[in-house]
Design an enzyme around this catalytic site. Structure first.
Site, PDB file in Angstrom:
ATOM      1  N   GLU A  91       0.800  -1.229   0.016  1.00 19.22           N
ATOM      2  CA  GLU A  91       0.093   0.080  -0.060  1.00 19.22           C
ATOM      3  C   GLU A  91       0.866   1.026   0.107  1.00 19.22           C
ATOM      4  O   GLU A  91       0.599   2.195   0.446  1.00 19.22           O
ATOM      5  CB  GLU A  91      -0.812   0.083   1.159  1.00 19.22           C
ATOM      6  CG  GLU A  91      -1.933  -1.324   1.009  1.00 19.22           C
ATOM      7  CD  GLU A  91      -3.397  -0.836   1.534  1.00 19.22           C
ATOM      8  OE1 GLU A  91      -3.681   0.505   2.142  1.00 19.22           O
ATOM      9  OE2 GLU A  91      -3.986  -1.757   1.740  1.00 19.22           O
ATOM     10  N   HIS A 148      -5.080   2.295   0.483  1.00 18.98           N
ATOM     11  CA  HIS A 148      -4.367   3.038  -0.459  1.00 18.98           C
ATOM     12  C   HIS A 148      -4.062   2.464  -1.832  1.00 18.98           C
ATOM     13  O   HIS A 148      -3.648   1.388  -1.983  1.00 18.98           O
ATOM     14  CB  HIS A 148      -2.852   3.410   0.068  1.00 18.98           C
ATOM     15  CG  HIS A 148      -3.167   3.962   1.529  1.00 18.98           C
ATOM     16  ND1 HIS A 148      -3.323   3.328   2.809  1.00 18.98           N
ATOM     17  CD2 HIS A 148      -3.061   5.282   1.854  1.00 18.98           C
ATOM     18  CE1 HIS A 148      -3.528   3.980   3.866  1.00 18.98           C
ATOM     19  NE2 HIS A 148      -2.950   5.451   3.511  1.00 18.98           N
ATOM     20  N   LYS A 175     -10.550   5.316   6.094  1.00 18.76           N
ATOM     21  CA  LYS A 175      -9.564   6.291   5.475  1.00 18.76           C
ATOM     22  C   LYS A 175      -9.337   5.348   4.148  1.00 18.76           C
ATOM     23  O   LYS A 175      -9.149   4.419   3.941  1.00 18.76           O
ATOM     24  CB  LYS A 175      -8.305   6.345   6.211  1.00 18.76           C
ATOM     25  CG  LYS A 175      -7.285   7.088   5.416  1.00 18.76           C
ATOM     26  CD  LYS A 175      -5.840   7.161   6.139  1.00 18.76           C
ATOM     27  CE  LYS A 175      -4.851   7.460   5.229  1.00 18.76           C
ATOM     28  NZ  LYS A 175      -3.392   7.690   5.490  1.00 18.76           N
TER      29      LYS A 175
END
Length: 258
Positions: A91, A148, A175
């Protein structure tokens, strides 16, 4: 399905999910001396939360040293909340570790009593993710579930789906960071944030579009429902991060305008 009510997360004197976006400043030092210097540079600055990027730490394999360093940072930060993040290579981070080691490290951090939040990559092995979340909540540590995507920007519904999956796992904050290839990709991220915030979220979100194209999402994400953003004091930890002092000025301007 959310009911329009976001439960803010209280971390010491910081409330995530209420008011202006909170500024998170990363530390990327490889040694205790490097980290001490980086924290010193934050004194009196704009950081609401400090993120320790543990994956940069030279003694990453020694969990006792990691825990000791976390205590050292907490003492030096003197009340500023500390987020511990071991970002793996998959990530975009520095750490190349297996699931068991990843779990052991993060559990050691949550059990150290020194960190206030811990980042968990939600797409790792489900048992590993649940083990870390359970340990964190047992120790009163808030969980930031994260994803991510450096390959591009998924479509709007996929971004919302990932954020909802993090929420369903019991994360306190959800997130996602994506890489734009066009201005339209940035709009996709912002609209996904808006939809998640308005229709499904029961807890705070942190979203961003990375790189130069995505800077606007770091500056104005709160308009769409992002509760925090990342700024730099020194070295950046991800593409597109901007100077934290300049970021604070923009956030204050947005607050006055609203």
């Amino acid at each position: 399905m959310g009911d329009g009510t976001i439960a803010p997360v209280h971390i010491k004197d910081v409330v995530i999910g209420e008011g202006s976006s909170k500024i998170i400043v990363p530390l990327t030092g490889r040694t205790p001396d490097d980290l001490h210097t980086q924290v010193g540079a934050l004194t009196g600055g704009p950081a609401d939360i400090v993120e320790w990027r543990v994956d940069f730490f030279d003694e990453l394999d020694d969990h006792a040293s990691v825990a000791a360093q976390a205590h050292g940072l907490a003492r030096q930060l003197d009340g500023t909340p500390l987020l511990a993040t071991c970002r793996t290579a998959h990530e975009g981070g520095q750490a190349v570790i297996d699931d068991r080691t990843y779990a052991d490290l993060n559990v050691a951090l949550t059990e150290s009593g020194a960190v206030d939040l811990v980042d968990v990559e939600y797409r790792r092995d489900p048992e590993v993710v649940q083990r870390i979340i359970a340990a964190a909540h047992t120790g009163g540590v808030a969980v930031v579930a994260s994803n991510h995507d450096f390959d591009g920007t998924p479509d709007r519904d996929e971004i919302v789906s990932r954020l909802r999956a993090m929420q369903d796992l019991g994360a306190d904050i959800c997130k996602i960071a994506v890489m734009p290839r066009s201005a339209a990709d940035v709009l996709t991220l912002l609209d996904a944030t808006r939809i998640m915030h308005e229709q499904y979220a029961t807890r705070p979100l942190i979203t961003m579009s990375m790189g130069a194209l995505g800077v606007i999402s770091r500056l104005g994400g709160q308009v769409f429902g992002s509760a925090a953003t990342f700024g730099t004091v020194g070295a950046a930890s991800a593409p597109g991060q901007v100077d934290a002092a300049a970021l604070r000025a923009v956030l204050e301007l947005l607050d006055r305008s609203r």
